[in-house]
Structure formats: structure tokens, C-alpha cells
Scaffold this active site. Structure first.
Site, PDB file in Angstrom:
ATOM      1  N   HIS A 283       0.859  -1.187   0.000  1.00  0.00           N
ATOM      2  CA  HIS A 283       0.000   0.000   0.000  1.00  0.00           C
ATOM      3  C   HIS A 283       0.896   1.239   0.000  1.00  0.00           C
ATOM      4  O   HIS A 283       1.958   1.244   0.623  1.00  0.00           O
ATOM      5  CB  HIS A 283      -0.908  -0.014   1.234  1.00  0.00           C
ATOM      6  CG  HIS A 283      -1.998   1.000   1.169  1.00  0.00           C
ATOM      7  ND1 HIS A 283      -1.774   2.341   1.408  1.00  0.00           N
ATOM      8  CD2 HIS A 283      -3.312   0.896   0.857  1.00  0.00           C
ATOM      9  CE1 HIS A 283      -2.916   2.996   1.251  1.00  0.00           C
ATOM     10  NE2 HIS A 283      -3.857   2.144   0.916  1.00  0.00           N
TER      11      HIS A 283
ATOM     12  N   GLU B 234      -3.862   1.856  -7.542  1.00  0.00           N
ATOM     13  CA  GLU B 234      -4.235   2.954  -6.659  1.00  0.00           C
ATOM     14  C   GLU B 234      -3.314   4.140  -6.907  1.00  0.00           C
ATOM     15  O   GLU B 234      -2.215   4.218  -6.312  1.00  0.00           O
ATOM     16  CB  GLU B 234      -4.090   2.523  -5.187  1.00  0.00           C
ATOM     17  CG  GLU B 234      -4.981   1.388  -4.774  1.00  0.00           C
ATOM     18  CD  GLU B 234      -5.339   1.479  -3.297  1.00  0.00           C
ATOM     19  OE1 GLU B 234      -6.529   1.452  -2.995  1.00  0.00           O
ATOM     20  OE2 GLU B 234      -4.429   1.604  -2.467  1.00  0.00           O
TER      21      GLU B 234
HETATM   22  C1  PEP Z   1      -6.905   3.007   0.308  1.00  0.00           C
HETATM   23  O1  PEP Z   1      -6.636   3.217   1.473  1.00  0.00           O
HETATM   24  O2  PEP Z   1      -6.366   2.099  -0.300  1.00  0.00           O
HETATM   25  C2  PEP Z   1      -7.897   3.872  -0.345  1.00  0.00           C
HETATM   26  C3  PEP Z   1      -8.179   3.658  -1.604  1.00  0.00           C
HETATM   27  O3  PEP Z   1      -8.444   4.840   0.438  1.00  0.00           O
HETATM   28  P1  PEP Z   1      -9.624   5.863  -0.001  1.00  0.00           P
HETATM   29  O4  PEP Z   1     -10.742   5.042  -0.550  1.00  0.00           O
HETATM   30  O5  PEP Z   1      -9.978   6.568   1.268  1.00  0.00           O
HETATM   31  O6  PEP Z   1      -9.032   6.766  -1.026  1.00  0.00           O
END
Ligand code: PEP
Length: 263
Positions: free
Chosen positions: A94, A166
Site C-alpha cells: 500500500h 491505486e
Molecule cells: C486506500 O486506502 O487504499 C484507499 C483507496 O483509500 P480511499 O478510498 O480513502 O481513497
């Protein structure tokens, strides 16, 4: 039709009793959906108590992190080996761990291998920062993060893992902007193309790819509609039982529409 995978990352936001309360609310609000897999990633401390509370027909558990060595003199760490009968999944790489805990590419590679060795499916998070994006480095970053992390795995093992795209700038704890689904689609295609090059087209098709970054009940559909998007990793919105139940509901409705159209 593939199952939609929804992962709730509760980060360090809920203690054990708060997590238990949220599970209680979610179990009331969310119906049983055969075609949707819902995974909760509470804090490490909450995994054991929640494992006996959750309705296993509705929910699975994920660790937010673990240590890559199975045993040894590593004071304070919890290994994937210790989690193997407790969780189905583990979030690895992450951006918060890459940034705040300086997890580098070799460490993430070792964590992915440790998870797989212990029969835990890695949810490997990849994505560029705002700076990397403006410098035109997105592809390079994704290439390095994906190929290094999978380096010690067999083709068969790669096929089973989950990759979450992400973009760091779209995560609510950073800048929290919204990524355009068209841009997400390009990044996801690129990730699959890297896997296809290394492990073949079949593996690239089988690997599940999720989107994560400020997803909520109003935006989730636009991402789930992307060709090749298998689900979402949700942070902030997963702490609100109504929003998370709304996300599950949106996924269910989309799944239902697609199945009806197929008939
Ligand atoms: C995450 O923590 O991986 C994430 C996507 O958080 P958020 O949905 O708050 O952006």
C-alpha cells in the site's frame, strides 16, 4: 461472469470494539450476494475477534500488512505464517507503507512471496504519485512495481494474485482527487500488458485487477464498468456502513444488469 471483489481497508481508523460494531452494522445492511466477494481489512488486533464474528458466507478477512520472515528474532512483527489460518488475503505494498514505512521494491517482492508461501492471496497495491504522474513516469512506476513484486512467483501463483491500481494522488489521505475512469482503464490495460509479456495472455486475463482511490457509493459504478476492472479497494467510504453497503449494492446492481444482458 467473474465475481466482483470489494475490499474495505479500515487502516488504523477503528479499534477492536469499533470494528466489531461496524461488522455488526454491515451484517445487518448487506444481503448475501453470491457473485460479490467482500473482504474486510481491519487492524491486526481485530482480525482474531472478527474472525469469529463475521458471517463467513458474506465476508472474508484481509491483513493490512505482515512481515516477510516466517519466524525469528523480529521483535514486534507478525508474520504471514501466523496469519495463514486467519485471513484469505493480505494487502501488500500500500502506498502508505511505501511512503511512511519505506517499503521498497525488494521488500514488497519478499512480502508477496511470503504471503503466497503461506497460502494467503496478496492484494498488491501499485500506483504513481502526483509527482511521478506530472513527470510522465506512470508507466515506468507501474512496470517496476508490478514486475518486481511478482518476480519470485510461478506462473500459476501469479494467476491467483490480485493487483489494486491505486494512484497515490487519488487516495483520500493524500490529495484525494478523483481519477477519471478513462485514465484508470489505460493504467489497468498497461498492468495487464506487463503481465501478458512475462506470463502470457491467459495469466493476464485471469489476474484480478481492482481500482482504489476515493471510491464511494456514488462513484464505484463508473470504475466497475471499466473493461477488465474486477472490483474496488475502498478506504474512507468503507468506514461508513451506509456508504459501504451502497457500494455493495451498486456492484450487485451492475452485476445483475450484466448477467441479464448476457441471457
Ligand atoms: C486506500 O486506502 O487504499 C484507499 C483507496 O483509500 P480511499 O478510498 O480513502 O481513497
Amino acid at each position: 461472469m467473474r465475481k466482483i471483489l470489494l475490499v474495505a481497508n479500515w487502516k488504523m481508523d477503528l479499534n477492536v470494539s469499533q470494528g466489531s460494531f461496524l461488522v455488526h452494522r454491515l451484517q445487518e445492511l448487506i444481503r448475501l450476494h453470491r457473485d460479490i466477494e467482500i473482504v474486510l481489512a481491519p487492524s491486526m488486533m481485530a482480525l482474531q475477534p472478527l474472525s469469529v464474528q463475521i458471517d463467513r458466507r458474506k465476508f472474508r478477512l484481509a491483513a493490512q500488512n505482515a512481515y516477510q520472515k516466517d519466524v525469528g528474532p523480529y521483535t514486534g512483527e507478525v508474520s504471514f505464517a501466523m496469519l495463514r489460518d486467519l485471513v484469505h488475503y493480505a494487502i501488500i505494498g500500500h502506498s502508505e507503507r511505501r511512503i511512511y514505512f519505506h517499503e521498497d521494491l525488494p521488500m514488497i517482492r519478499d512480502k508477496v512471496a511470503a504471503a503466497v508461501r503461506n497460502e494467503i492471496t496478496p492484494i498488491l497495491c501499485v500506483g504513481e504519485t502526483q509527482h511521478e504522474r506530472t513527470e510522465g513516469l506512470t508507466r515506468r512506476v507501474l512496470h517496476d512495481q508490478v514486475t518486481t513484486a511478482l518476480h519470485n512467483l510461478t506462473t500459476r501463483e501469479v494467476r491467483d494474485i490480485v493487483i489494486a491500481y491505486e494512484p497515490v494522488w487519488a487516495i483520500s489521505t493524500f490529495q484525494g482527487g478523483h481519477a477519471r475512469p478513462d485514465d484508470v482503464a489505460v493504467a489497468m490495460r498497461y498492468i495487464r500488458s506487463q503481465i501478458a509479456q512475462l506470463y502470457g495472455e491467459h495469466v493476464a486475463t485471469d489476474v484480478r485487477v481492482l481500482y482504489g482511490g476515493s471510491v464511494d457509493d456514488t462513484t464505484v459504478r463508473s470504475y466497475l464498468e471499466i473493461d477488465g476492472c474486477d472490483g474496488a479497494l475502498v478506504g474512507a467510504a468503507s468506514l461508513n456502513p451506509y456508504k459501504f453497503a451502497g457500494i455493495v449494492d451498486a456492484a450487485y446492481r451492475l452485476q445483475h444488469e450484466l448477467t441479464t444482458n448476457e441471457d
